[in-house]
Design a protein around this motif. Structure first.
Motif, PDB file in Angstrom:
ATOM      1  N   LYS A   1       0.893  -1.162  -0.053  1.00 33.92           N
ATOM      2  CA  LYS A   1       0.094   0.050   0.010  1.00 33.92           C
ATOM      3  C   LYS A   1       0.845   1.316  -0.045  1.00 33.92           C
ATOM      4  O   LYS A   1       1.796   1.208   0.822  1.00 33.92           O
ATOM      5  CB  LYS A   1      -1.042   0.003   1.174  1.00 33.92           C
ATOM      6  CG  LYS A   1      -1.780   1.409   1.219  1.00 33.92           C
ATOM      7  CD  LYS A   1      -2.671   1.169   2.396  1.00 33.92           C
ATOM      8  CE  LYS A   1      -2.147   1.252   3.782  1.00 33.92           C
ATOM      9  NZ  LYS A   1      -3.210   1.415   4.852  1.00 33.92           N
TER      10      LYS A   1
ATOM     11  N   GLU B   1       0.726   5.505   0.085  1.00 32.91           N
ATOM     12  CA  GLU B   1      -0.133   6.707   0.054  1.00 32.91           C
ATOM     13  C   GLU B   1       0.370   7.976  -0.390  1.00 32.91           C
ATOM     14  O   GLU B   1       1.617   8.373  -0.230  1.00 32.91           O
ATOM     15  CB  GLU B   1      -0.778   6.906   1.383  1.00 32.91           C
ATOM     16  CG  GLU B   1      -1.316   5.430   2.046  1.00 32.91           C
ATOM     17  CD  GLU B   1      -1.834   5.601   3.458  1.00 32.91           C
ATOM     18  OE1 GLU B   1      -2.893   6.378   3.767  1.00 32.91           O
ATOM     19  OE2 GLU B   1      -1.382   4.730   4.053  1.00 32.91           O
TER      20      GLU B   1
ATOM     21  N   GLU C   1      -4.595  12.166   0.401  1.00 32.70           N
ATOM     22  CA  GLU C   1      -6.108  11.281   0.700  1.00 32.70           C
ATOM     23  C   GLU C   1      -6.023  10.221  -0.634  1.00 32.70           C
ATOM     24  O   GLU C   1      -6.972   9.603  -0.793  1.00 32.70           O
ATOM     25  CB  GLU C   1      -7.074  12.483   0.407  1.00 32.70           C
ATOM     26  CG  GLU C   1      -6.851  13.136  -0.840  1.00 32.70           C
ATOM     27  CD  GLU C   1      -8.099  14.349  -1.057  1.00 32.70           C
ATOM     28  OE1 GLU C   1      -9.197  14.160  -0.391  1.00 32.70           O
ATOM     29  OE2 GLU C   1      -7.899  15.098  -1.754  1.00 32.70           O
ATOM     30  N   TYR C   2      -4.898  10.322  -1.206  1.00 30.92           N
ATOM     31  CA  TYR C   2      -4.901   9.303  -2.483  1.00 30.92           C
ATOM     32  C   TYR C   2      -3.952   7.991  -2.155  1.00 30.92           C
ATOM     33  O   TYR C   2      -2.958   8.247  -1.377  1.00 30.92           O
ATOM     34  CB  TYR C   2      -4.544  10.014  -3.875  1.00 30.92           C
ATOM     35  CG  TYR C   2      -5.456  10.918  -4.041  1.00 30.92           C
ATOM     36  CD1 TYR C   2      -6.605  10.843  -4.900  1.00 30.92           C
ATOM     37  CD2 TYR C   2      -4.970  12.263  -3.674  1.00 30.92           C
ATOM     38  CE1 TYR C   2      -7.279  11.841  -5.104  1.00 30.92           C
ATOM     39  CE2 TYR C   2      -5.774  13.268  -4.211  1.00 30.92           C
ATOM     40  CZ  TYR C   2      -6.964  13.117  -4.985  1.00 30.92           C
ATOM     41  OH  TYR C   2      -7.737  14.226  -5.294  1.00 30.92           O
ATOM     42  N   LYS C   3      -4.214   6.845  -2.567  1.00 27.45           N
ATOM     43  CA  LYS C   3      -3.408   5.659  -2.552  1.00 27.45           C
ATOM     44  C   LYS C   3      -3.558   4.708  -3.575  1.00 27.45           C
ATOM     45  O   LYS C   3      -4.640   4.770  -4.315  1.00 27.45           O
ATOM     46  CB  LYS C   3      -3.537   5.174  -1.235  1.00 27.45           C
ATOM     47  CG  LYS C   3      -4.944   4.142  -0.722  1.00 27.45           C
ATOM     48  CD  LYS C   3      -5.015   3.899   0.621  1.00 27.45           C
ATOM     49  CE  LYS C   3      -6.419   3.303   0.932  1.00 27.45           C
ATOM     50  NZ  LYS C   3      -6.409   2.649   2.250  1.00 27.45           N
TER      51      LYS C   3
ATOM     52  N   TYR D   1      -6.428   2.471  -7.895  1.00 27.52           N
ATOM     53  CA  TYR D   1      -6.000   4.028  -7.415  1.00 27.52           C
ATOM     54  C   TYR D   1      -7.173   4.533  -6.673  1.00 27.52           C
ATOM     55  O   TYR D   1      -8.324   4.865  -7.182  1.00 27.52           O
ATOM     56  CB  TYR D   1      -5.579   4.752  -8.403  1.00 27.52           C
ATOM     57  CG  TYR D   1      -5.411   6.310  -8.296  1.00 27.52           C
ATOM     58  CD1 TYR D   1      -4.472   6.685  -7.481  1.00 27.52           C
ATOM     59  CD2 TYR D   1      -6.209   7.195  -8.967  1.00 27.52           C
ATOM     60  CE1 TYR D   1      -4.338   8.024  -7.208  1.00 27.52           C
ATOM     61  CE2 TYR D   1      -6.083   8.524  -8.837  1.00 27.52           C
ATOM     62  CZ  TYR D   1      -5.122   9.081  -8.036  1.00 27.52           C
ATOM     63  OH  TYR D   1      -5.024  10.601  -7.778  1.00 27.52           O
TER      64      TYR D   1
ATOM     65  N   LYS E   1      -9.537   7.209  -3.865  1.00 27.00           N
ATOM     66  CA  LYS E   1      -9.496   8.295  -3.140  1.00 27.00           C
ATOM     67  C   LYS E   1     -10.524   8.059  -1.942  1.00 27.00           C
ATOM     68  O   LYS E   1     -11.772   7.625  -2.322  1.00 27.00           O
ATOM     69  CB  LYS E   1     -10.067   9.648  -3.789  1.00 27.00           C
ATOM     70  CG  LYS E   1     -10.260  10.782  -3.038  1.00 27.00           C
ATOM     71  CD  LYS E   1     -10.623  11.976  -3.937  1.00 27.00           C
ATOM     72  CE  LYS E   1     -10.882  13.302  -3.039  1.00 27.00           C
ATOM     73  NZ  LYS E   1     -11.570  14.220  -3.835  1.00 27.00           N
TER      74      LYS E   1
ATOM     75  N   GLU F   1     -10.984   5.266  -0.259  1.00 25.15           N
ATOM     76  CA  GLU F   1     -11.356   4.110  -0.266  1.00 25.15           C
ATOM     77  C   GLU F   1     -12.433   3.729  -1.788  1.00 25.15           C
ATOM     78  O   GLU F   1     -12.556   2.706  -2.012  1.00 25.15           O
ATOM     79  CB  GLU F   1     -11.989   3.339   0.962  1.00 25.15           C
ATOM     80  CG  GLU F   1     -11.264   3.603   2.155  1.00 25.15           C
ATOM     81  CD  GLU F   1      -9.850   2.660   1.861  1.00 25.15           C
ATOM     82  OE1 GLU F   1      -9.852   1.748   1.272  1.00 25.15           O
ATOM     83  OE2 GLU F   1      -8.964   3.142   2.578  1.00 25.15           O
TER      84      GLU F   1
ATOM     85  N   MET G   1       3.657   7.711  -6.883  1.00 26.43           N
ATOM     86  CA  MET G   1       3.697   6.380  -5.916  1.00 26.43           C
ATOM     87  C   MET G   1       4.203   5.134  -6.732  1.00 26.43           C
ATOM     88  O   MET G   1       4.971   4.376  -6.039  1.00 26.43           O
ATOM     89  CB  MET G   1       2.007   6.094  -5.509  1.00 26.43           C
ATOM     90  CG  MET G   1       1.690   7.103  -4.663  1.00 26.43           C
ATOM     91  SD  MET G   1       0.172   6.926  -4.053  1.00 26.43           S
ATOM     92  CE  MET G   1      -1.112   7.647  -5.181  1.00 26.43           C
TER      93      MET G   1
END
Length: 342
Positions: free
Chosen positions: A14, A16, A19-21, A79, A81, A83, A126
């Motif tokens: 994961k 991050e 607020e994005y991951k 991808y 935002k 969840e 990322m």
């Protein structure tokens, strides 16, 4: 079936960014992904629209099998935002011998017009952490039909360099379309370190005097050039000081300074604003600490303002471990420590 959630080829799954991951591609996102791909057929290497049946089969067989392999042909991510999946992509056409891979990314079609640069940049930042820090690969690249020229400035802002144009690759509505290739190399392959020299005085003064640097310092008082010159000359002569200039592609990127004390050494770091927000501060600290331990064995301490979250993350990535809380010049401070291995 129970769909897998972690890749065997990764130690971290994961990543991050605010607020994005991105997380290993989720089975629950398959229908949305199918919808986006069908809406964006014009720029994809996809011959015909996908169906729910074909998408289900692809996820249950091809995609699921990637998770258990040590050297999969692709590593795919959802991808998110908050969840919610708003895009997907990853590293495809992987060459594990040469350690290179192609970048793939598609976002929710509704976001293409208004948030194209934001999401491409987030995803690339990322993905580079995965490719260069996690997998330690040499290069990643994009292979894009010349149908979205607004993509290329975004790639270049994220350290991808144009390398090749192949003419007349596909025919669209009677017109032959070219392919443009952009490459991003692992910065470690272009990184070098040298000891600070007399003629670096002006360079270090400019880095130290910058407004952002002063605000993050424990002493934010403006520095006069005369005072800096004396300080710099003293540090160069001292056996208890090691100042290392880090260069990227032969261009000065920053300074890492070690003040050697009786039991420990204290580290300080300066980075040229041109090289910030590119994930390079971690590399600069990691490389410089390794160079320090080639001469010295005393542990390195880092004193970081509790509010400086970015620096805290950088030091943790470079292997520094939390030691204790402290107060420096009335600022709540976290102290981190790095010891020589072996």
């Amino acid at each position: 079936m129970i769909f897998p959630t972690t890749y065997n080829c990764l130690t971290q799954n994961k990543f991050e960014l605010g607020e994005y991951k991105i997380v290993p591609i989720r089975y629950e996102d398959r229908i949305e992904i199918m919808k986006w791909r069908n809406e964006q057929l014009y720029h994809l290497r996809q011959a015909e629209p996908l169906t729910e049946e074909s998408q289900d089969n692809y996820f249950r067989t091809t995609v699921a099998s990637l998770f258990e392999l040590e050297n999969p042909s692709q590593i795919l991510f959802s991808y998110l935002k908050d969840e919610v999946c708003i895009g997907y992509g990853g590293l495809v056409h992987i060459n594990w011998v040469e350690k290179i891979a192609e970048v793939s990314f598609i976002m929710n079609t509704e976001l293409e017009k208004t948030e194209f640069e934001l999401h491409w940049s987030n995803f690339l930042r990322m993905l580079k952490k995965i490719a260069f820090q996690e997998l330690k690969w040499n290069k990643i690249f994009t292979y894009a039909y010349n149908l979205r020229p607004h993509l290329y400035p975004v790639l270049e802002k994220n350290e991808f360099e144009f390398t090749e144009k192949n003419e007349k690759v596909i025919e669209v509505n009677g017109d032959w379309i070219a392919v443009l290739i952009h490459e991003c190399n692992n910065p470690k392959n272009h990184w070098s370190i040298r000891k600070c020299q007399k003629n670096d005085m002006e360079l270090v003064f400019n880095w130290s005097s910058e407004k952002l640097v002063r605000s993050q310092s424990f002493n934010s008082t403006e520095i006069s050039k005369e005072v800096h010159e004396k300080w710099f000359a003293t540090k160069l002569r001292s056996d208890n000081s090691l100042m290392l200039v880090n260069e990227f592609k032969n261009e000065p990127a920053g300074l890492v300074r070690f003040d050697i004390e009786e039991i420990n050494s204290v580290v300080g770091i300066l980075m040229d604003k041109k090289f910030r927000s590119k994930g390079l501060s971690f590399l600069m600290l990691e490389k410089s600490s390794k160079a320090y331990f080639e001469t010295f064995s005393k542990p390195i301490l880092a004193f970081i303002k509790e509010s400086n979250i970015a620096s805290i993350k950088t030091f943790e990535k470079a292997g520094f471990k939390f030691l204790k809380k402290d107060v420096v010049n009335e600022f709540p401070t976290l102290v981190y420590k790095l010891e020589k291995n072996g």
